[in-house]
Structure formats: C-alpha cells, structure tokens
Write an enzyme that holds these catalytic residues in place. Structure first.
Site, mmCIF file in Angstrom:
data_model
loop_
_atom_site.group_PDB
_atom_site.id
_atom_site.type_symbol
_atom_site.label_atom_id
_atom_site.label_comp_id
_atom_site.label_asym_id
_atom_site.label_seq_id
_atom_site.Cartn_x
_atom_site.Cartn_y
_atom_site.Cartn_z
ATOM 1 N N ASP A 11 8.905 -26.286 -1.018
ATOM 2 C CA ASP A 11 8.164 -25.643 0.063
ATOM 3 C C ASP A 11 7.367 -26.724 0.788
ATOM 4 O O ASP A 11 6.642 -27.503 0.155
ATOM 5 C CB ASP A 11 7.230 -24.568 -0.484
ATOM 6 C CG ASP A 11 7.996 -23.367 -1.022
ATOM 7 O OD1 ASP A 11 9.118 -23.119 -0.535
ATOM 8 O OD2 ASP A 11 7.486 -22.684 -1.919
ATOM 9 N N GLU A 130 12.189 -11.974 1.140
ATOM 10 C CA GLU A 130 10.954 -12.003 0.352
ATOM 11 C C GLU A 130 10.639 -10.567 -0.042
ATOM 12 O O GLU A 130 10.438 -9.710 0.821
ATOM 13 C CB GLU A 130 9.822 -12.616 1.171
ATOM 14 C CG GLU A 130 10.062 -14.091 1.484
ATOM 15 C CD GLU A 130 9.149 -14.634 2.568
ATOM 16 O OE1 GLU A 130 8.345 -13.861 3.130
ATOM 17 O OE2 GLU A 130 9.246 -15.838 2.856
#
Length: 256
Positions: A11, A130
């Site tokens: 990330d 998500e």
C-alpha cells in the site's frame, strides 16, 4: 490442481510504503522499491501495489514507482487506486504493470470494467472489492479505501463484475485488514464459489496457517499479505513451506 499464488501487497501513499489497520491509521514503513525487490528475491509470485489515497485525488501516482520496480522485478505486478478510465489503465500498464485493479471507479461506472477488459484483455482487469460484514452471511462493498458505503452486496457485485469482463477479483476484508486475526473465510468461500475467475484473498493474515485455511477452506486462488511481511513477523520461505507441507500446490523455488 490449483496453483495458489503468494502475493505481497504494498500500500503506497506518496513515495512511501505504508500500512494501516482496517485501511486506516496509516504508518510509514519505508521505501517501496526496497521491499518489492526483497520480496521478489525471496520468491514472491506476484506483487500488488495500491495507491491508497488515489481515489481522494482522482489520480494514480504510482507510475514512477512501478517503472522503477519493473526494471528489477520480473514477476506480474498489479496496480490499483485512482484508475478511472481506459486511458488511466493504459498509462499504468505502459509503466510496467501487468494488471490494473479498479474499485471506486468501477462502482461509479460499471461499464469501465468492460471497457478495460475489451481493450487490454480480461486478464489485465482486476475487480478490487473492499468488503465489510453487515450480517452473518452478507457483506457490503465499500470504496475510497474502505471509507464510503455503496449499498452494494459483495456477492452480487462480484458476479456482475465478472460478467462485465473482470478476469480476477482482489477481495479485501476491511474488518480483518491489518489485524493479524486470520482471513474472513466465509467471505472468501462465498465469492470463490460464485465466480469462475481467480480470487485473491486479502486482509487478516497472521500466521502461515492462515494462508492454508484461506486456500483450503476459503478456496482462494491467491493470498495477499502485507503486515506479516513488512514487520518481519514471518518470511516468504516459511509461508511457502507451510503451504507445501499442507499439500497445497504452490510454486517450488529452484536454486540456480
């Protein structure tokens, strides 16, 4: 037999590799190039890069990072965050990525999935989902790095996304992400059994045994991991050997 892939997840915020919990409270880890090279040399099967603030700013800033990585890392690279058009996808693929992962923009305009798949092939179009649990057997799709509710059911959205042309699903449990409490096995199993494309499970890995559970019980085709690698809680060799000992089909490394 399925080949279960081992995928470090990186990330990124600005120039830095970061890590959060539930996709929040982001802490700087270090230079993503250094970690990518380390994981490649340790035998990672693929890498996933996610620009975690791209959706906020409407652009993906990873092209330079990906270009640098592609010069030294010779495994497939998936890049996500802020990709809103086939032109954005083209830019990232030209920078050295093999696949693009799209979440927020695909929810806003599902036809984008078909447009990217048509232009670059389904294998290059990864639907990033998500998920947050709402009931015992239902999960809701979130966007903008787990911040925005959509009202979409994860199962329905996954099936629709594949019908539109997605060739792979990156399934992140926001509830488990960064917790090291293990993967959301019912979530992974529900999606894996409903679609015909590979599913990458992400969010929650705390032990090598979690990898085995996600593959055997969740039926994941690939497992993404971040915290356990970034903080040196375990290494890729241990994870791979545990998988092999459990009878999973993972790529065996050959000394050259």
């Amino acid at each position: 037999m399925r080949n279960v892939r081992i995928i470090p997840r990186l990330d990124i915020k600005g120039p830095n590799l970061i890590k959060g919990v539930h996709l929040e409270g982001l802490r700087v880890i270090g230079d993503p190039q250094e970690y990518a090279l380390k994981y490649y040399e340790a035998g990672a099967d693929e890498l996933v890069y996610m620009d975690v603030v791209a959706s906020l700013y409407g652009r993906n800033n990873l092209s330079d990072i990906i270009r640098r990585a592609a010069d030294r890392v010779f495994i497939p690279i998936t890049v996500g965050g802020g990709i809103r058009s086939p032109e954005d996808a083209k830019h990232i693929l030209r920078s050295g990525a093999d696949k693009v992962a799209i979440n927020t923009a695909a929810v806003a305009r599902p036809d984008l999935i078909s447009e990217v798949a048509y232009r670059f092939g389904s294998q290059a179009m990864v639907l990033s989902i998500e998920a947050k649990q709402t009931t015992s057997d239902r999960w809701e799709v979130y966007t903008d790095n787990g911040r925005e509710r959509t009202g979409l059911d994860v199962l329905e959205w996954a099936v629709r996304g594949v019908a539109l042309g997605a060739g792979e699903i990156l399934l992140t449990s926001v509830d488990r992400e960064g917790t090291r409490k293990g993967f959301d096995i019912p979530l992974i199993r529900q999606i894996s059994q409903a679609v015909s494309v590979p599913v990458i499970a992400s969010g929650g890995m705390g032990s090598p045994e979690d990898f085995v559970l996600a593959a055997n019980e969740g039926l994941a085709d690939a497992i993404a991991m971040a915290d356990v690698l970034h903080y040196n809680r375990m290494d890729l060799m241990t994870i791979r050997q545990t998988a092999l000992d459990a009878g999973l089909f993972v790529r065996e490394l050959v000394d050259v």
